[in-house]
Enzyme design. Structure first.
Site, PDB file in Angstrom:
ATOM      1  N   SER A 280     -10.460  43.212  20.205  1.00 57.48           N
ATOM      2  CA  SER A 280     -11.835  42.717  20.235  1.00 57.48           C
ATOM      3  C   SER A 280     -12.278  42.335  21.652  1.00 57.48           C
ATOM      4  O   SER A 280     -12.386  43.198  22.516  1.00 57.48           O
ATOM      5  CB  SER A 280     -11.965  41.536  19.269  1.00 57.48           C
ATOM      6  OG  SER A 280     -13.320  41.201  19.046  1.00 57.48           O
TER       7      SER A 280
ATOM      8  N   LYS B   7     -10.162  47.188  17.804  1.00 61.26           N
ATOM      9  CA  LYS B   7     -11.218  46.531  17.018  1.00 61.26           C
ATOM     10  C   LYS B   7     -12.498  46.569  17.842  1.00 61.26           C
ATOM     11  O   LYS B   7     -12.720  45.746  18.718  1.00 61.26           O
ATOM     12  CB  LYS B   7     -10.862  45.093  16.660  1.00 61.26           C
ATOM     13  CG  LYS B   7     -11.929  44.390  15.810  1.00 61.26           C
ATOM     14  CD  LYS B   7     -11.515  42.969  15.465  1.00 61.26           C
ATOM     15  CE  LYS B   7     -12.539  42.306  14.548  1.00 61.26           C
ATOM     16  NZ  LYS B   7     -13.798  41.995  15.281  1.00 61.26           N
TER      17      LYS B   7
END
Length: 369
Positions: A258, A283
């Protein structure tokens, strides 16, 4: 809905809502319970109520090992040390218990107590090294940044200072703490840097962008977002001024996700850093978080992101420029705070050795030009 689904408990309601959300086909759009949301807030706020201990399951044996204690915390004051094995919490054996579950048992309201049984691994008898400690929970401030200065010998025999900075999470204070850390290292004549994002699962995306601007100049693109209609919006810096232009290597692995991937992509695609390690998690989606009236929270994916060079990250990850061996990758560096004794442990990390070599290569290219 209440008429259609007469639900008697909160868990039943969460399960029903989870089932509805699952039809969207996005594992990151989800509802979480109040307790789970509280744990999420601990990660993003950097505050918790507990005893101030980092623990992790030893990969081969599954034993819960103390990685480090936060300075001044109840655990540190009680003499708990790195390497101690956690055997019991409040009389309950921890066989087969993972680190996160054990950590939840140690957390609780300030002023309440928890009793832990530890094994220090010293002594000769079968019961030697075992002890019980009663800890009073307190407010714990978590720092997402830890650092060390490593003496680095260059190929020409010169010894320089290498700044190692570990960023463990993108909490609210991460950018400010990173900025202070780099300023301190610059004042100590550090000549090059390693930014360690291994096993950093992400956090607040805005903080990731703020950290990127510590290292970048100008109006560079930090990341591109794409909404559900396919519209792409670049997020650019505005007249950025990097704190340092010294050579930089970023360490990543399969636990980097992320916001870690946003930061790594921004530094790499803008030519600021070389990536060393293993391919990242992958992600590439951004969620909006809505807290519900009962303390639970709804996470909804609102966009996906691409790196500045338009590389898709979601379910793909980022492949580093240089691979390193997996040796010591399972040894988190939370214990490596700002003390000189940490440098020797860092120098034994195979990925850091590879990173040092890459910094030497950068330096030689710079000298040649």
């Amino acid at each position: 809905m209440v008429e259609m689904f007469p639900l008697k408990t909160a868990d039943a309601a969460y399960n029903k809502i989870s089932g509805m959300l699952s039809t969207l086909g996005d594992p990151f759009t989800r509802i979480i319970s109040p307790k789970e949301y509280q744990n999420f807030r601990i990660g993003s706020d950097g505050n918790l109520q507990g005893v101030g201990i980092f623990i992790n399951a030893e990969p081969r044996t599954g034993h819960l090992i103390v990685l480090s204690c936060i300075e001044g915390s109840p655990a540190a004051r009680a003499g708990i040390h790195e390497g101690d094995e956690l055997i019991e919490i409040n009389g309950e054996r921890l066989d087969g218990t993972d680190g996160e579950t054990a950590a939840k048992k140690l957390r609780g309201r300030v002023g309440t107590t928890v009793t832990v049984k530890l094994h220090s691994g010293t002594g000769g008898g079968s019961d030697s090294g075992f002890r019980e400690v009663k800890l009073s929970r307190d407010f714990i401030k978590l720092s997402p940044v830890s650092s060390a200065i490593i003496p680095h010998k260059t190929p020409d025999g010169h010894v320089s200072k290498l700044g190692y900075v570990k960023l463990s999470a993108f909490s609210q204070t991460a950018a400010a703490e990173m900025e202070n850390c780099i300023h301190e290292m610059e004042a100590q004549d550090v000549c090059s840097y390693i930014l360690d994002l291994r096993n950093n699962p992400g956090g607040l995306v805005k903080v990731g962008l703020d950290v990127a601007q510590i290292w970048l100049d100008g109006d560079e693109t930090l990341v591109n977002t794409i909404d559900r209609d396919g519209n792409m919006l670049p997020i650019n810096m505005v007249d950025g001024h990097a704190i340092t232009h010294d050579p930089l290597v970023v360490l990543v692995n399969e636990g980097s996700a992320s916001a870690s991937e946003i930061l790594a992509g921004a530094l790499h695609d803008n030519g600021r850093a070389i990536l060393v390690g293993h391919k990242t998690f992958g992600k590439g989606k951004i969620q909006s978080v809505t807290e519900l009236h009962d303390g639970s929270a709804l996470f909804v994916t609102v966009a996906k992101y691409l790196s500045p060079a338009l590389h898709d990250i979601d379910q793909v990850g980022i492949t580093p420029d240089v691979q390193c061996s997996t040796e010591m990758l399972n040894s988190p560096k939370e214990s490596l705070l700002k003390d000189k004794s940490s440098a020797s442990s860092l120098e034994a990390d195979s990925c850091i050795m590879v990173a040092e070599h890459e910094l030497d290569v950068q330096e030689s290219k710079g000298t040649a030009s």
